[in-house]
Design a protein around this motif. Structure first.
Motif, mmCIF file in Angstrom:
data_model
loop_
_atom_site.group_PDB
_atom_site.id
_atom_site.type_symbol
_atom_site.label_atom_id
_atom_site.label_comp_id
_atom_site.label_asym_id
_atom_site.label_seq_id
_atom_site.Cartn_x
_atom_site.Cartn_y
_atom_site.Cartn_z
ATOM 1 N N ARG A 153 0.856 -1.191 0.000
ATOM 2 C CA ARG A 153 0.000 0.000 0.000
ATOM 3 C C ARG A 153 0.891 1.239 0.000
ATOM 4 N N GLN A 154 1.761 1.330 -1.006
ATOM 5 C CA GLN A 154 2.743 2.393 -1.057
ATOM 6 C C GLN A 154 2.242 3.598 -1.873
ATOM 7 N N SER A 155 2.817 4.749 -1.547
ATOM 8 C CA SER A 155 2.484 6.004 -2.246
ATOM 9 C C SER A 155 3.774 6.613 -2.787
ATOM 10 N N PRO A 156 3.642 7.416 -3.849
ATOM 11 C CA PRO A 156 2.427 7.903 -4.534
ATOM 12 C C PRO A 156 1.947 6.900 -5.591
ATOM 13 N N ILE A 157 0.782 7.205 -6.143
ATOM 14 C CA ILE A 157 0.230 6.366 -7.206
ATOM 15 C C ILE A 157 -0.274 7.252 -8.347
ATOM 16 N N LEU A 214 8.836 18.502 -5.827
ATOM 17 C CA LEU A 214 8.975 18.970 -7.212
ATOM 18 C C LEU A 214 9.679 17.885 -8.022
ATOM 19 N N PRO A 215 9.023 17.364 -9.108
ATOM 20 C CA PRO A 215 7.647 17.641 -9.537
ATOM 21 C C PRO A 215 6.644 16.979 -8.591
ATOM 22 N N SER A 216 5.363 17.013 -8.939
ATOM 23 C CA SER A 216 4.350 16.380 -8.097
ATOM 24 C C SER A 216 4.614 14.876 -8.035
ATOM 25 N N GLU A 217 4.381 14.298 -6.880
ATOM 26 C CA GLU A 217 4.539 12.847 -6.763
ATOM 27 C C GLU A 217 3.309 12.138 -7.325
ATOM 28 N N GLU A 218 2.121 12.677 -7.074
ATOM 29 C CA GLU A 218 0.891 12.066 -7.587
ATOM 30 C C GLU A 218 0.701 12.402 -9.066
ATOM 31 N N PRO A 334 9.167 7.894 -7.149
ATOM 32 C CA PRO A 334 8.463 7.382 -8.339
ATOM 33 C C PRO A 334 7.098 6.794 -7.992
ATOM 34 N N ILE A 335 6.269 6.649 -8.993
ATOM 35 C CA ILE A 335 4.935 6.066 -8.848
ATOM 36 C C ILE A 335 5.062 4.611 -8.385
ATOM 37 N N GLN A 336 4.187 4.242 -7.417
ATOM 38 C CA GLN A 336 4.174 2.883 -6.877
ATOM 39 C C GLN A 336 2.993 2.086 -7.441
ATOM 40 N N ALA A 337 3.092 0.781 -7.320
ATOM 41 C CA ALA A 337 2.048 -0.098 -7.864
ATOM 42 C C ALA A 337 0.736 0.091 -7.113
ATOM 43 N N LEU A 338 -0.358 0.063 -7.863
ATOM 44 C CA LEU A 338 -1.671 0.206 -7.247
ATOM 45 C C LEU A 338 -2.014 -1.016 -6.400
ATOM 46 N N ALA A 339 -1.608 -2.185 -6.831
ATOM 47 C CA ALA A 339 -1.777 -3.438 -6.088
ATOM 48 C C ALA A 339 -3.235 -3.699 -5.671
ATOM 49 N N GLY A 340 -4.157 -3.439 -6.598
ATOM 50 C CA GLY A 340 -5.543 -3.768 -6.359
ATOM 51 C C GLY A 340 -6.276 -2.837 -5.398
ATOM 52 N N ARG A 341 -5.706 -1.718 -5.061
ATOM 53 C CA ARG A 341 -6.386 -0.805 -4.129
ATOM 54 C C ARG A 341 -7.573 -0.103 -4.778
#
Length: 347
Positions: A153-157, A214-218, A334-341
């Protein structure tokens, strides 16, 4: 004739004995003395009484010495001065003895403890956003950061394909507050006084700090933004809720300019502002949002964080963005895996 002579002699002798001490009382009138033996007996008795009276009189007390006389005071002053000189000499000798002693060797910590402390200090300053200490290495740099590598359940996504539902509005209760600005080596962080809260789904969270990336993580449907502000909140049980304000270029932002005006001159040296800050002026007019469960975006990457990403971006001028870029050209994970969230968004 002889009897009169003895009587007269007896009276003269007794009078002489009384002159030796006025306390002796003679019989008056004196009985006539019959013979010489009786005269001697009376004289002996008178002397004995005089001696007893002398012994019974209290002794005249000796006149006490006047301790406040000039001579006595001068003598006492000399004694005190001599004592002070002896104390001063003793202190001087003790100082010389202490200074002549070699310094006690410092006790070295146990090798394992020293090694662990050195490792913790090293990694606290070496995790970065690029290179050997970058995000791909965070999970292996410290056992406490293992979640950065194996969390689910990692961020950002990249926020996409959310469920459109009627979400409860976030109730913002922000007030003007005192603040300080800290450059912690990874971002610029604004620490706030108490009294600013949000309430959502029956829970109230206190705003503790906000910071910049910077830049936005999301990303929203694959789109990134020049910057993002993360407003970090905590409830009474220690649960975290982060409100993300995406940034696009536009007119200057009053609140952010207030922060830049109070940038500290050195890293890790907080600058306390003299004028309060109004966090409510950071918020966009529209309060629609996305929400999901995620994590902190920096080590130790703790999960269980409620994320609230506002749909409408806020604006900073190009000059304001450039000021932060000079400090941190890139500080985004960097963007993390959504992992079904599941992701929910306002209609």
């Amino acid at each position: 004739m002889r009897l009169r002579f003895f009587a007269l002699a007896g009276m003269l002798l007794l009078s002489s004995a009384r002159g030796a001490d006025q306390s002796i009382q003679l019989p008056s009138p004196a009985a006539p003395v019959k013979n010489a033996a009786e005269l001697k007996e009376r004289i002996a008795g008178a002397n004995a009484n005089a001696k007893l009276d002398q012994q019974a009189k209290p002794a005249t007390p000796a006149k006490p010495t006047d301790r406040y006389s000039k001579a006595a005071l001068e003598s006492e002053e000399d004694d005190i001065q001599a004592l002070a000189e002896r104390i001063s000499t003793r202190l001087a000798n003790l100082r010389k003895e202490r200074e002549s002693r070699p310094p006690a060797p410092r006790k070295k910590p146990a090798p394992a403890v020293a090694k662990a402390a050195a490792h913790d200090e090293l990694i606290a300053h070496t995790w970065t956003y690029e290179g050997a200490g970058g995000p791909s290495q965070w999970g292996s740099m410290n056992p406490a950061w293992a979640t950065c590598a194996n969390g689910t359940r990692q961020s950002p996504i990249d926020i996409r394909d959310g469920f459109r539902v009627n979400l409860d509005p976030v109730q913002f209760d922000y007030k003007p507050t005192r603040f300080s600005v800290l450059d912690n080596g990874h971002t610029v962080q604004v620490n706030l006084g108490l009294g600013n809260t949000i309430t959502l789904t029956g829970r109230t969270y206190e705003l503790t700090q906000f910071h910049f990336h910077l830049p936005s993580e999301e990303r929203i449907n694959g789109k990134g933004y020049p910057m993002v502000l993360h407003l970090v909140h905590k409830d009474a049980a220690g649960r975290l809720a982060v409100v993300a304000l995406l940034v696009e270029e536009g007119e200057p932002n009053e609140v952010v300019q207030h922060v830049w005006n109070n940038l500290p001159l050195e890293k890790n040296d907080a600058q306390i502002a003299t004028m309060p800050l109004e966090p409510a002026k950071l918020l966009p007019e529209r309060r629609d949002y996305y929400t999901y469960m995620g994590s902190l975006t920096t080590p130790p990457c703790t999960e269980g964080v409620l994320w609230i990403v506002m749909k409408e971006p806020i604006r900073l001028s190009s000059q304001q963005i450039a000021i932060f870029a000079r400090l941190y050209p890139m500080n985004a994970r960097p963007i993390q895996a959504l992992a079904g969230r599941r992701i929910k968004e306002s209609n």
